[in-house]
Design a protein around this motif. Sequence first.
Motif, PDB file in Angstrom:
ATOM      1  N   UNK A   1      23.887  58.125  84.940  1.00  0.00           N
ATOM      2  CA  UNK A   1      22.654  57.414  84.606  1.00  0.00           C
ATOM      3  C   UNK A   1      22.816  56.579  83.334  1.00  0.00           C
ATOM      4  N   UNK A   2      23.544  57.116  82.372  1.00  0.00           N
ATOM      5  CA  UNK A   2      23.689  56.442  81.083  1.00  0.00           C
ATOM      6  C   UNK A   2      24.670  55.275  81.125  1.00  0.00           C
ATOM      7  N   UNK A   3      25.777  55.451  81.872  1.00  0.00           N
ATOM      8  CA  UNK A   3      26.823  54.417  81.945  1.00  0.00           C
ATOM      9  C   UNK A   3      27.236  54.210  83.403  1.00  0.00           C
ATOM     10  N   UNK A   4      26.356  53.634  84.193  1.00  0.00           N
ATOM     11  CA  UNK A   4      26.642  53.526  85.630  1.00  0.00           C
ATOM     12  C   UNK A   4      27.892  52.723  85.958  1.00  0.00           C
ATOM     13  N   UNK A   5      28.197  51.693  85.184  1.00  0.00           N
ATOM     14  CA  UNK A   5      29.377  50.886  85.477  1.00  0.00           C
ATOM     15  C   UNK A   5      30.671  51.685  85.351  1.00  0.00           C
ATOM     16  N   UNK A   6      30.635  52.687  84.490  1.00  0.00           N
ATOM     17  CA  UNK A   6      31.841  53.469  84.219  1.00  0.00           C
ATOM     18  C   UNK A   6      31.915  54.744  85.045  1.00  0.00           C
TER      19      UNK A   6
ATOM     20  N   UNK B   1      27.558  66.363  81.312  1.00  0.00           N
ATOM     21  CA  UNK B   1      27.693  66.415  82.764  1.00  0.00           C
ATOM     22  C   UNK B   1      27.841  65.022  83.364  1.00  0.00           C
ATOM     23  N   UNK B   2      28.623  64.936  84.411  1.00  0.00           N
ATOM     24  CA  UNK B   2      28.823  63.666  85.095  1.00  0.00           C
ATOM     25  C   UNK B   2      27.490  63.077  85.557  1.00  0.00           C
ATOM     26  N   UNK B   3      26.584  63.928  86.043  1.00  0.00           N
ATOM     27  CA  UNK B   3      25.295  63.442  86.531  1.00  0.00           C
ATOM     28  C   UNK B   3      24.543  62.679  85.443  1.00  0.00           C
ATOM     29  N   UNK B   4      24.622  63.159  84.210  1.00  0.00           N
ATOM     30  CA  UNK B   4      23.964  62.484  83.090  1.00  0.00           C
ATOM     31  C   UNK B   4      24.656  61.164  82.767  1.00  0.00           C
ATOM     32  N   UNK B   5      25.983  61.172  82.779  1.00  0.00           N
ATOM     33  CA  UNK B   5      26.739  59.968  82.446  1.00  0.00           C
ATOM     34  C   UNK B   5      26.574  58.878  83.506  1.00  0.00           C
TER      35      UNK B   5
END
Length: 326
Positions: free
Chosen positions: A208-213, A202-206
Amino acid sequence: MGMITRVGIVGMGHVGAHVANSLLLQGVADEIYVTEQCTGADDHTAKLRAEVQDLRDSLAFCPHNVAIFDCGDDYGRLAACDVIVNAAGNVTLSATDRDGELFYTTETAKKFILPLAAAGFDGRWVNVSNPCDVVATEIWKLSGCDPRRVLGTGTALDSSRFKNVLSQTTGIDQHSITAYMLGEHGASMFAAWSAVAFGGKPLAQLRDEQPDRFRFDRNVLEEAARRGGYVTYAGKQCTEYAVADAAVRLVRAIVSNEHVIMPCSTLMTGGETTYGEEGFFTSLPCVIGADGVEEIVHLDLTASEEEQFHASCAHVKANARRVGLA
């Protein structure tokens, strides 16, 4: 589907011609039946003849031979088709607003829906003409056919545009992105951000994991998806490739009985699946196979997204009332 796959196309303007060409290049159809745009004008007759000639001349470069029939304005000849694509329209009327074609396309559609119903057509419809949701509603009501057999390209195209902007922003291939624009194929469509995923994450998880991207201005990306067609129109006064490919993707899903999930315009049937909306067509994710829309996929939209969906539906219903369909 039978041993021979027959596809009909009403209207051979920019979109109809590209639908035919895409069918040829993808090897989807064995026979293609093409007709004029219901006006009887000499220039449309000449255009139809020219398109048929050009398509036949290209067959040596296609996956397999296809019989292409010039049916003129004899719409009843399409009754034996498995699928009919309605591409009849006047794009100049929707230069700034897809509602601009409302009266033209709904009046035009009457000229072929009724003859085809009388000729016993019992295949599937794929509607491209704008406003897509209203014309799809009209096809269902006038033809009297099973509503599952009527599909509009709807936000299939807009969802592709959404995937494109997400891909351009993140560098992830579009085929690995799940993303839907929902509601009407028009200004009130919206992005279902809660359902966006990349490779299943999910985008919501990503975010948090890769905020710059994965942290970006959602409003900017959503508007880019919503307005993509007008960027195309501004440069060449039509849209043609993407919408034609969206229509052919639906045709292929039907004739191949794929059970693919993609958004398209379908009948709102009431209840939880369609968020309480009923009696007209608009876009939600659907399972598409030989019977047309076999299932509507219910998403757990946020409260805000549901509000946007109902607002979009209200616009479709208002247009349907303007032409006596609601």
